[in-house]
Design a protein around this motif. Structure first.
Motif, PDB file in Angstrom:
ATOM      1  N   THR A 101      39.771 119.604  43.169  1.00 13.23           N
ATOM      2  CA  THR A 101      40.235 120.820  43.842  1.00 13.23           C
ATOM      3  C   THR A 101      41.657 120.678  44.390  1.00 13.23           C
ATOM      4  N   ASP A 102      42.277 119.506  44.244  1.00 11.78           N
ATOM      5  CA  ASP A 102      43.642 119.304  44.742  1.00 11.78           C
ATOM      6  C   ASP A 102      44.634 120.222  44.029  1.00 11.78           C
ATOM      7  N   ARG A 103      45.674 120.603  44.727  1.00 13.67           N
ATOM      8  CA  ARG A 103      46.741 121.380  44.080  1.00 13.67           C
ATOM      9  C   ARG A 103      47.359 120.544  42.963  1.00 13.67           C
ATOM     10  N   ALA A 104      47.485 119.250  43.198  1.00 10.46           N
ATOM     11  CA  ALA A 104      48.103 118.357  42.212  1.00 10.46           C
ATOM     12  C   ALA A 104      47.311 118.286  40.909  1.00 10.46           C
ATOM     13  N   ALA A 105      46.033 118.703  40.956  1.00 11.97           N
ATOM     14  CA  ALA A 105      45.193 118.610  39.759  1.00 11.97           C
ATOM     15  C   ALA A 105      45.595 119.631  38.698  1.00 11.97           C
ATOM     16  N   ASP A 106      46.299 120.673  39.108  1.00 10.65           N
ATOM     17  CA  ASP A 106      46.638 121.737  38.155  1.00 10.65           C
ATOM     18  C   ASP A 106      48.141 121.964  38.008  1.00 10.65           C
ATOM     19  N   ILE A 107      48.934 121.022  38.449  1.00 15.12           N
ATOM     20  CA  ILE A 107      50.375 121.251  38.491  1.00 15.12           C
ATOM     21  C   ILE A 107      51.105 120.677  37.275  1.00 15.12           C
ATOM     22  N   CYS A 108      50.480 119.740  36.550  1.00 16.98           N
ATOM     23  CA  CYS A 108      51.199 119.031  35.483  1.00 16.98           C
ATOM     24  C   CYS A 108      51.673 119.992  34.393  1.00 16.98           C
ATOM     25  N   PRO A 109      52.980 119.987  34.088  1.00 16.85           N
ATOM     26  CA  PRO A 109      53.487 120.908  33.063  1.00 16.85           C
ATOM     27  C   PRO A 109      53.152 120.443  31.641  1.00 16.85           C
ATOM     28  N   THR A 110      52.678 119.212  31.505  1.00 13.13           N
ATOM     29  CA  THR A 110      52.279 118.718  30.178  1.00 13.13           C
ATOM     30  C   THR A 110      50.788 118.386  30.236  1.00 13.13           C
ATOM     31  N   GLY A 111      50.354 117.451  29.454  1.00 13.79           N
ATOM     32  CA  GLY A 111      48.923 117.178  29.399  1.00 13.79           C
ATOM     33  C   GLY A 111      48.522 115.847  29.995  1.00 13.79           C
ATOM     34  N   VAL A 112      49.104 115.490  31.164  1.00 16.84           N
ATOM     35  CA  VAL A 112      48.757 114.197  31.770  1.00 16.84           C
ATOM     36  C   VAL A 112      47.498 114.312  32.620  1.00 16.84           C
ATOM     37  N   ILE A 113      47.499 115.273  33.546  1.00 12.52           N
ATOM     38  CA  ILE A 113      46.365 115.410  34.459  1.00 12.52           C
ATOM     39  C   ILE A 113      45.405 116.446  33.867  1.00 12.52           C
ATOM     40  N   LEU A 114      44.251 115.984  33.432  1.00 13.37           N
ATOM     41  CA  LEU A 114      43.314 116.856  32.718  1.00 13.37           C
ATOM     42  C   LEU A 114      41.959 116.882  33.397  1.00 13.37           C
ATOM     43  N   HIS A 115      41.342 118.047  33.404  1.00  9.81           N
ATOM     44  CA  HIS A 115      39.969 118.175  33.908  1.00  9.81           C
ATOM     45  C   HIS A 115      39.022 117.741  32.797  1.00  9.81           C
ATOM     46  N   LYS A 116      38.093 116.905  33.138  1.00 11.84           N
ATOM     47  CA  LYS A 116      37.121 116.454  32.131  1.00 11.84           C
ATOM     48  C   LYS A 116      36.148 117.594  31.783  1.00 11.84           C
ATOM     49  N   ARG A 117      35.597 117.514  30.624  1.00  8.74           N
ATOM     50  CA  ARG A 117      34.565 118.454  30.139  1.00  8.74           C
ATOM     51  C   ARG A 117      35.040 119.911  30.080  1.00  8.74           C
ATOM     52  N   ARG A 118      36.345 120.109  29.959  1.00  3.21           N
ATOM     53  CA  ARG A 118      36.831 121.477  29.844  1.00  3.21           C
ATOM     54  C   ARG A 118      37.684 121.636  28.588  1.00  3.21           C
ATOM     55  N   GLY A 119      37.873 120.527  27.888  1.00  2.00           N
ATOM     56  CA  GLY A 119      38.766 120.529  26.737  1.00  2.00           C
ATOM     57  C   GLY A 119      38.367 121.579  25.715  1.00  2.00           C
ATOM     58  N   PHE A 120      39.351 122.308  25.280  1.00  3.23           N
ATOM     59  CA  PHE A 120      39.164 123.290  24.210  1.00  3.23           C
ATOM     60  C   PHE A 120      38.154 124.389  24.565  1.00  3.23           C
ATOM     61  N   GLN A 121      37.900 124.600  25.872  1.00  2.00           N
ATOM     62  CA  GLN A 121      37.047 125.724  26.280  1.00  2.00           C
ATOM     63  C   GLN A 121      37.663 127.040  25.813  1.00  2.00           C
ATOM     64  N   VAL A 122      38.985 127.122  25.996  1.00  2.00           N
ATOM     65  CA  VAL A 122      39.717 128.269  25.446  1.00  2.00           C
ATOM     66  C   VAL A 122      40.283 127.818  24.105  1.00  2.00           C
ATOM     67  N   PRO A 123      39.912 128.485  23.023  1.00  3.12           N
ATOM     68  CA  PRO A 123      40.379 128.026  21.712  1.00  3.12           C
ATOM     69  C   PRO A 123      41.903 128.121  21.580  1.00  3.12           C
ATOM     70  N   ILE A 124      42.450 127.218  20.790  1.00  4.79           N
ATOM     71  CA  ILE A 124      43.877 127.293  20.475  1.00  4.79           C
ATOM     72  C   ILE A 124      44.112 128.620  19.767  1.00  4.79           C
TER      73      ILE A 124
END
Lengths: 596, 242
Positions: free
Chosen positions: B200-223
């Motif tokens: 829930t940290d603000r820092a968890a969603d700030i990365c402009p690239t793909g370094v900080i990632l939430h687990k188990r959410r990958g590709f939930q929204v299709p490319i």
């Protein structure tokens, strides 16, 4: 190696548990423990209430801090081009072979580690080395290297090594004002007190003195801005982080003219209204620390430092020495202040400038060692007198650190406006191909330009004067400088962090003989980008030697290209080597170049 | 100190021929973004202080170059940003960032939501140009909810600032120097799982690239349906949202 909790508490008590003393704290701990383990960093972090990652980030920033184990004996050979020209490369190989250790690594028994470091400031008496980040060994020879290896094997403490090895000479060849007869002790301060702060400032203005650290900013303007800035307290900082390769004038000024330097700082304090001064002494000059502290102590006893200087009520000023830990970028004044505050030495965003918000957010004037020397002379003899030396735009004298291919390396002090050729004649340089003025971030002059003059209006300089005769390969000179900048980039901004590395890789590719005309084009591109896009001057200057040498010594590059026109992507014949192996064929018909 | 730019009073400056209003103490980038103008940037975010490390926002102000995020806006400034020369420089710096790390957009779960990728598209980057440096950067999957893939780190320091300024935690810091500069995690082991970092940290969603990632959410929204798939980054500047 053990460092007890009691020892750490005693050390931190001495520094008032101030987080901004972190660099000094880490340096003192490492002097005892040789390297900074995670456990030690954690104890420091806990006691100073800092995040461990912050402490780790600071420790990992400075080249002289080790967060991995190092040898009991830590030997760093100076890697400046002048040391290389004096044979440091061969001596390094010899030392590593004798000790059975690879360059850049620790011997398996932990006894010794050998590596290189950027310029140690001993170019006139190299090749030089730094042992245990403390003692400097000058004039290395194969014999000295052999004896050194034996002392390491026998575990002889550094204090018992031959004192002769640690001898550092001044080698003053030509004196003028600053290296000549010094004013009587306290005369500069007395003159400044007699004039009063505003008149003293006016006198500096009249002298038209410009900073001797390279940028050449007006000293009077800087002091005026600092004096006018509101703050709880003002600071005077002496920039003794003489890191520009080829420069060693500040080393001599501090070792033989320290009183004049401290006196200049005291005069600055009177003008800007500072009660505290800081000397930022580069880590390579650690060996001078005890001596400089003894000079400060004597000056306190003489009433030239401390409360009520020369009996003047309210004129209280004292000086502290901070020792750097090996980071060239800390010569930039805002990075230097970050380092003084115990942080990574990354240059700050400006404005605000240090004169408004510097050390601990207070108005701070940062001046070079040589500038403070000049101030003392100006206080005694007057601004008018100084302004008549040199040229109208560049007044006074400048000290040059001369090294490289000449008979008499050392310090030469000339009035500003002196011809390059004159310096070459005086130092006994023959058959000179090029001179690098102001170090790698300065300018490389070819023989066609030896009639140019030293001064802010023509060839500005921070002090280095490296001479290269016709036997030298200017490509290798530029490559050494490229390696220097890549090694010293702080890593903060994209163009400098990645650009300096890409430049080194291109230069290495050329050196291996795999260059193409396109590589030179890419080097030009990188130069152009880094000139305008970097956060600070280091990145902006990093390609200067490259641009100068490509422009003025192009054949040195071209003879490394496979072809002046063809731009090979890869060696097609070499690509067939695996096929030749598989088929067991190696006749002319299996090679592209011999295929009809 | 002659290049001192004062922004103590609000006014207007010219950005590529358009008038932009700025407020008290605003930087050129702050004012431009707030008014819906796109100046490419990666290390700056409207919620946090500027550092000026990525240099992508480098513009020319009255002929002098500077990072738009750190140069204070002032009346009478002529700012050039969308020029061939500056965009070409930006492309080169983006290429530098791509070869410095290990970026493989097609397999990255941040693809389409990544500012680095979107900016590279906007600047017309078609290939790496420079040789890849292929650094050895470990993936840290020790945290139960989050993971760090440092291969994509561009050292923008946004997570450092977000953790410090918004979360008051200091989970991240920058370590090393030169090309070895890297991201550090504040914990005894140096791993994210042992830090105080929370999903829930603000820092968890700030990365402009793909370094900080939430687990188990990958590709939930299709490319194809992701943020920058819909509209290029340059057209998504609304109220300082990029």
């Amino acid at each position: 190696m053990r460092y007890s909790a009691e020892e750490m508490d005693a050390l931190l008590t001495r520094y008032d548990y101030a987080p901004h003393m972190l660099v000094q704290v880490l340096r003192e701990i490492q002097e005892r423990t040789h390297w900074l383990s995670r456990r030690l960093l954690q104890s420091v972090a806990d006691r100073l209430h800092l995040p461990l990652a912050h402490v780790e980030g600071v420790a990992g920033f400075y080249r002289f801090f080790h967060i991995q184990p190092v040898g009991q004996y830590r030997i760093l050979l100076s890697d400046n081009i002048t040391d290389r020209m004096l044979g440091s490369g061969t001596l390094m190989q010899q030392l590593c072979k004798l000790l059975g250790v690879a360059p850049g690594s620790v011997r398996s028994d932990g006894r010794v580690s050998v590596a290189t470091t950027s310029c140690t400031g001993m170019c006139d008496q190299g090749p030089a080395a730094i042992i245990n980040h403390h003692q400097v060994v000058t004039r290395l020879t194969p014999q000295r290297v052999e004896d050194m290896a034996a002392l390491v094997e026998a575990q002889v403490p550094l204090a018992q090594w031959p004192a002769e090895w640690f001898r550092v000479e001044d080698q003053i060849r030509l004196t003028n004002v600053k290296l000549g007869k010094q004013p009587a002790l306290g005369a500069g301060i007395a003159a400044a007190i007699a004039k009063g702060p505003q008149s003293m400032l006016d006198d500096i203005k009249k002298s038209k003195l410009r900073g001797r650290g390279g940028a050449g900013f007006s000293t009077a303007t800087k002091w005026q801005l600092c004096r006018n800035s509101k703050g709880q307290t003002h600071y005077v900082v002496c920039n003794a982080d003489e890191g520009e390769p080829g420069t060693f004038k500040d080393r001599v000024l501090l070792s033989s003219y320290a009183d004049t330097v401290f006196e200049g700082m005291t005069i600055a304090a009177l003008v800007v209204g500072a009660a505290k001064g800081l000397v930022y002494l580069r880590g390579e000059y650690r060996y001078m620390l005890e001596y400089l502290q003894s000079v400060l102590q004597r000056r306190r006893e003489q009433g030239l430092l401390g409360p009520a200087i020369q009996g003047v009520d309210g004129f209280d000023f004292d000086i502290e020495i901070h020792v750097g830990a090996g980071a060239y970028v800390c010569g930039e004044e805002s990075a230097l202040i970050e380092s003084l505050e115990g942080k990574r030495g990354t240059p700050r965003i400006r404005p605000p400038f240090p004169v408004e918000a510097g050390y601990l957010g207070q108005p701070t004037t940062v001046n070079n060692v040589e500038t403070f020397c000049a101030v003392t002379h100006i206080a005694v003899f007057g601004g008018e007198w100084w302004s008549k030396i040199g040229t109208p735009q560049s007044t006074g004298t400048k000290i040059h650190s001369v090294s490289g291919d000449c008979e008499r390396p050392g310090l030469y002090e000339y009035p500003m406006g002196t011809r390059i050729g004159r310096i070459l004649e005086d130092c006994g340089a023959r058959d000179t191909q090029a001179v690098q003025v102001g170090g790698p971030s300065g300018v490389c002059l070819s023989a066609l330009e030896f009639n140019r003059h030293i001064g802010f209006e023509d060839v500005p300089t921070a002090g280095a004067f490296m001479v290269f005769d016709r036997s030298r390969d200017m490509f290798e000179v530029a490559r050494n400088f490229a390696q220097f900048f890549a090694h010293e980039s702080c890593g903060f901004c994209t163009p400098c962090r990645v650009g300096t590395e890409l430049v080194v890789r291109r230069m290495d590719k050329l050196a291996r003989g795999y260059g193409s005309a396109e590589d030179i084009q890419v080097l030009y591109e990188l130069d152009k980008l880094m000139h305008g896009a970097t956060h600070c001057g280091l990145g902006a200057a990093a390609c200067n030697p490259l641009r100068d040498t490509i422009g003025k010594f192009r054949p040195a590059y071209e003879r490394r290209l496979q072809s002046l026109h063809f731009a090979p992507g890869f060696d097609m014949d070499a690509e067939l080597s695996q096929a030749r192996l598989a088929t067991g064929r190696d006749d002319p018909g299996a090679h592209l170049e011999t295929l009809a | 100190m002659s290049n001192r730019i004062d922004a103590l009073t609000p006014g207007t400056f010219m950005l590529d021929g358009e008038e932009v209003e700025f407020g008290h103490g605003e930087s050129i980038l702050q004012a431009a973004t707030r008014t819906g103008h796109y100046i490419p940037h990666l290390c700056w975010h409207p919620e946090f202080g500027a550092t000026g490390s990525c240099r992508i926002c480098t513009v020319k102000v009255n002929g002098r170059t500077g990072a738009a995020c750190t140069v204070q806006a002032a009346s009478g400034q002529e700012v050039e940003s969308n020029t061939d020369e500056l965009n070409s420089q930006r492309k080169t710096m983006l290429q530098m960032l791509f070869v410095e790390g290990n970026h493989f957009c097609p397999s990255c779960e941040k693809s389409g939501n990544c500012s680095l990728q979107a900016t590279a598209y906007a600047m017309g980057m078609e290939g790496p140009h420079f040789e890849e440096l292929y650094p050895d950067r470990p993936v840290d999957a020790s945290h139960p909810e989050m993971m760090l893939d440092l291969n994509r780190c561009i050292l923008c320091g946004l997570c450092v600032r977000a953790s410090h300024e918004a979360d008051h935690k200091n989970v991240f810091a920058i370590g090393g120097h030169g090309i070895q500069t890297h991201l550090l995690v504040n914990s005894s082991s140096g791993r994210l799982g042992d830090s105080t970092f929370a999903e829930t940290d603000r820092a968890a969603d700030i990365c402009p690239t793909g370094v900080i990632l939430h687990k188990r959410r990958g590709f939930q929204v299709p490319i194809g349906q992701r943020r920058f798939d819909a509209k290029p980054i340059s057209e998504q500047v609304e109220g300082g949202q990029t």
